[in-house]
Enzyme design. Structure first.
Site, mmCIF file in Angstrom:
data_model
loop_
_atom_site.group_PDB
_atom_site.id
_atom_site.type_symbol
_atom_site.label_atom_id
_atom_site.label_comp_id
_atom_site.label_asym_id
_atom_site.label_seq_id
_atom_site.Cartn_x
_atom_site.Cartn_y
_atom_site.Cartn_z
ATOM 1 N N ASP A 141 -2.672 -8.024 4.786
ATOM 2 C CA ASP A 141 -2.274 -9.074 5.921
ATOM 3 C C ASP A 141 -1.207 -10.130 5.294
ATOM 4 O O ASP A 141 -0.543 -10.779 6.378
ATOM 5 C CB ASP A 141 -3.643 -9.814 6.199
ATOM 6 C CG ASP A 141 -4.292 -9.563 7.473
ATOM 7 O OD1 ASP A 141 -3.382 -9.217 8.390
ATOM 8 O OD2 ASP A 141 -5.259 -10.311 7.860
ATOM 9 N N GLN A 156 -10.695 -9.112 9.274
ATOM 10 C CA GLN A 156 -10.460 -9.636 10.731
ATOM 11 C C GLN A 156 -10.884 -11.175 10.841
ATOM 12 O O GLN A 156 -12.065 -11.429 10.265
ATOM 13 C CB GLN A 156 -11.264 -8.583 11.413
ATOM 14 C CG GLN A 156 -11.044 -9.059 13.078
ATOM 15 C CD GLN A 156 -9.377 -8.426 13.232
ATOM 16 O OE1 GLN A 156 -8.882 -7.476 12.415
ATOM 17 N NE2 GLN A 156 -8.956 -8.750 14.099
ATOM 18 N N LYS A 187 -7.451 -0.398 14.400
ATOM 19 C CA LYS A 187 -6.804 -0.102 13.331
ATOM 20 C C LYS A 187 -7.415 0.905 12.423
ATOM 21 O O LYS A 187 -6.764 1.833 11.722
ATOM 22 C CB LYS A 187 -7.119 -1.589 12.434
ATOM 23 C CG LYS A 187 -6.292 -2.760 12.949
ATOM 24 C CD LYS A 187 -6.762 -4.035 12.307
ATOM 25 C CE LYS A 187 -6.053 -5.214 12.799
ATOM 26 N NZ LYS A 187 -6.532 -6.311 12.644
HETATM 27 N N1 GUN Z 1 -7.056 -11.694 14.145
HETATM 28 C C1 GUN Z 1 -5.891 -11.946 14.927
HETATM 29 N N2 GUN Z 1 -4.891 -11.229 14.470
HETATM 30 C C2 GUN Z 1 -5.186 -11.105 12.999
HETATM 31 C C3 GUN Z 1 -4.303 -10.627 11.985
HETATM 32 O O1 GUN Z 1 -3.142 -10.222 12.204
HETATM 33 N N3 GUN Z 1 -5.119 -10.423 10.849
HETATM 34 C C4 GUN Z 1 -6.289 -10.635 10.545
HETATM 35 N N4 GUN Z 1 -6.872 -10.408 9.616
HETATM 36 N N5 GUN Z 1 -6.982 -10.843 11.811
HETATM 37 C C5 GUN Z 1 -6.275 -11.349 12.881
#
Ligand code: GUN
Length: 286
Positions: free
Chosen positions: A123, A100, A56
């Site tokens: 998100d 995350q 990311k």
């Molecule tokens: N962990 C796995 N997928 C995601 C996601 O789409 N967002 C976040 N914040 N954590 C994750």
């Protein structure tokens, strides 16, 4: 036997989407404006999460965003993490905040997500954004569901009236993707672990979205010939290989179109995160 299914190339679609966002950022920059800022927060050192956060961070920087990753130790307290979120909420240069998941067990994830400014919740997990989605109103939408919809639209220009079956009811994928399919005028069924005769429910579907988290759970003989299959699963097999929730090799002979794993939905998730960051930037800063 019918032709093999079209394989939907999520890697190419994601690269195209990132390029498009990159052009928009370049235009913002050349007009003298400050660029969108994406801040990703990682607590602890879960190996998969570290890889996701690094991707990311890198891809956001690559398209010209102000990309910042905050890596906090596993012992970080809930109060310390809340203070971090408050600081990011208050910082005007921050357009997107992503924490995350999963968080270490001593931290209440719900309390953390609730603390994120909904306008910066790239998100799309804050209850305000989930509520907006459920009400069919504009808001920030979770990235993986958004990616599923963009891939579906590559093969199905019109979704109205189609039967869609979503397998899985998670907050991150199943529920929001069902809402998006409903907004697109599909007839939507959400199936889950207590669904009776799942095979016959799936056999009705023109669109199958599999978000179960179990390798090869969806069998080819459940799929209606010609259906479009979106496989959200990312499962690691004992030999280290990644595989989806769908028996891909067999499904190729039945489906009309299908996303591979890897290279399907996965790459779209980060591209949609970048898109959400640009959306949040525009909404906040005009
Ligand atoms: N962990 C796995 N997928 C995601 C996601 O789409 N967002 C976040 N914040 N954590 C994750």
């Amino acid at each position: 036997m019918q032709d093999q299914a079209r394989i939907i190339d999520g890697k190419a679609a994601a690269a195209a989407l990132r390029a498009e966002i990159g052009l928009e950022i370049a235009a913002i920059k050349s007009a003298g404006g400050s660029v969108p800022g994406l801040h990703v927060v990682l607590v602890g050192d879960d190996p998969a999460s570290r890889v996701y956060v690094a991707s990311k961070e890198r891809l956001a920087a690559e398209i010209g965003m102000n990309s910042v990753a905050h890596r906090l130790p596993a012992e970080t307290s809930e109060a310390e993490l809340l203070a971090k979120i408050e600081a990011l909420n208050a910082d005007d240069s921050v357009d997107g905040i992503l924490v995350q998941l999963p968080l270490p067990k001593h931290i209440n994830s719900g309390a953390i997500i609730d603390a994120i400014d909904p306008a910066k919740d790239v998100d799309g997990l804050h209850p305000i954004n989930a509520g907006r989605l459920a009400g069919g109103k504009e808001g920030l939408v979770p990235c993986t569901p958004l990616g599923c919809m963009l891939l579906l639209r590559q093969v199905l220009p019109t979704l109205a009236g189609l039967e869609a079956v979503v397998i899985g009811r998670s907050e991150l994928v199943g529920r929001p993707v069902a809402q998006l399919l409903l907004q697109a005028d599909c007839t939507v069924t959400i199936a889950h672990s207590r669904t009776r005769d799942l095979a016959s429910v799936v056999r009705r579907a023109d669109i199958v979205v599999a978000a179960v988290g179990r390798p090869h759970f969806v069998r080819a003989d459940w799929i209606k010939p010609g259906a479009t299959v979106i496989d959200v699963g990312i499962n690691r097999l004992p030999d280290g290989k990644l595989t989806g929730d769908v028996d891909f090799a067999q499904a190729l002979n039945v489906a009309g179109a299908i996303t591979p794993v890897p290279g399907g939905v996965g790459p779209m998730t980060i591209a949609c995160l970048l898109r959400n960051t640009l959306t949040a930037f525009r909404a906040r800063r005009g």
